[in-house]
Motif scaffolding. Structure first.
Motif, mmCIF file in Angstrom:
data_model
loop_
_atom_site.group_PDB
_atom_site.id
_atom_site.type_symbol
_atom_site.label_atom_id
_atom_site.label_comp_id
_atom_site.label_asym_id
_atom_site.label_seq_id
_atom_site.Cartn_x
_atom_site.Cartn_y
_atom_site.Cartn_z
ATOM 1 N N GLU A 1 0.871 -1.035 -0.057
ATOM 2 C CA GLU A 1 -0.120 0.052 -0.059
ATOM 3 C C GLU A 1 0.923 1.209 -0.024
ATOM 4 O O GLU A 1 0.441 2.258 -0.703
ATOM 5 N N PHE B 1 2.163 2.102 -3.580
ATOM 6 C CA PHE B 1 1.072 2.557 -4.411
ATOM 7 C C PHE B 1 0.651 4.114 -4.110
ATOM 8 O O PHE B 1 0.549 4.813 -4.896
ATOM 9 N N ARG B 2 0.691 4.368 -2.699
ATOM 10 C CA ARG B 2 0.305 5.699 -2.062
ATOM 11 C C ARG B 2 1.447 6.624 -2.684
ATOM 12 O O ARG B 2 1.508 7.819 -3.020
ATOM 13 N N LEU C 1 3.553 6.492 -5.281
ATOM 14 C CA LEU C 1 3.441 6.526 -6.590
ATOM 15 C C LEU C 1 2.158 7.509 -7.048
ATOM 16 O O LEU C 1 2.159 8.380 -7.883
ATOM 17 N N ALA C 2 0.912 7.497 -6.351
ATOM 18 C CA ALA C 2 -0.266 8.358 -6.727
ATOM 19 C C ALA C 2 0.203 9.739 -6.118
ATOM 20 O O ALA C 2 -0.168 10.875 -6.766
ATOM 21 N N LEU C 3 1.103 9.922 -5.054
ATOM 22 C CA LEU C 3 1.172 11.310 -4.508
ATOM 23 C C LEU C 3 2.333 11.964 -5.589
ATOM 24 O O LEU C 3 1.941 13.097 -5.689
ATOM 25 N N ILE D 1 2.621 11.166 -8.761
ATOM 26 C CA ILE D 1 1.976 11.825 -9.688
ATOM 27 C C ILE D 1 1.027 12.750 -9.991
ATOM 28 O O ILE D 1 1.040 13.721 -10.708
ATOM 29 N N HIS D 2 0.403 12.867 -8.811
ATOM 30 C CA HIS D 2 -0.379 14.117 -8.403
ATOM 31 C C HIS D 2 0.387 15.221 -8.315
ATOM 32 O O HIS D 2 0.256 16.302 -8.812
#
Length: 220
Positions: A107, A110-111, A113-115, A117-118
């Motif tokens: 997790e 993924f977190r 990676l999302a941050l 990209i954001h």
């Protein structure tokens, strides 16, 4: 004989103009971590393996015209078959059965990676908005020209080819620049001077002749 010696000294005293006016090494600009090592070919085996994998994917989709759903199904079938053989043959050879790596279902990964990209999308949107508002005419014209060139290239190449070319550039250009840094900086400096001269001519002969409305002054 003294004149050329003086000119060479003056050339050495000039400030070095670096690409994109950078102050840090290329490795630091790229993040200074594993991604930077891969892009600069610090780990040649890993970089070569990633490049070979990307080339294989491009060949399957763009040259062999492999379907994405079919490819994913074949990969899943092959993976399940290998896991079936491994898990059933492991007790015969006193081996441990295969385990799913924790990194795949982490997790935290993924977190992050999302941050990442954001933050990149937010920064890109802010920069694009400032350029679109016309705060810097030179950047506005450069972006318009770049988008037009990409649109023309997109008509002749497939999306997979564009992605592969972009990946290929990201995996080769930084390494080549780091190796020939001095020569590239010199050429960029000369090209920048020529572009500034050309822009001044266009600004004086074309842009300044465009009629504009009167500037309204604020009434206090």
């Amino acid at each position: 004989m003294s004149v050329p010696h003086a000119s060479s000294d003056s050339d050495d005293d000039r400030p070095v103009v670096r690409l994109f006016q950078r102050q840090k090494p290329v490795h630091k600009i790229l993040g200074g971590r594993k991604v930077a090592d891969i892009m600069l070919w610090r780990d040649r085996n890993l970089s070569a393996g990633i490049l070979a994998g990307a080339t294989l994917i491009w060949f399957l989709f763009d040259v062999a015209e492999y379907n994405l759903v079919t490819l994913l199904c074949h990969i899943a079938l092959l993976g399940m078959l290998l896991l079936f053989i491994w898990s059933n043959a492991a007790p015969l050879f006193d081996r441990a059965p295969p385990q799913i790596p924790e990194v795949i279902v982490s997790e935290h990964a993924f977190r992050e990676l999302a941050l990442t990209i954001h933050s990149k999308v937010a920064h890109f949107s802010t920069v694009l908005y400032d350029i679109a508002c016309g705060k810097e005419l030179r950047k506005f014209l450069a972006v318009i020209g770049s988008l037009w060139i990409l649109a023309v290239i997109g008509e002749t190449c497939s999306f997979t080819t564009l992605l592969y070319v972009g990946f290929l550039c990201a995996l080769t250009l930084p390494a080549l620049y780091e190796r020939y840094e001095t020569e590239v900086d010199h050429l960029v400096a000369r090209g920048g001077q020529d572009l500034k001269k050309f822009y001044k001519k266009v600004d004086s002969n074309v842009l300044n002749k465009i009629p504009r409305g009167p500037v309204k002054t604020k009434v206090h």
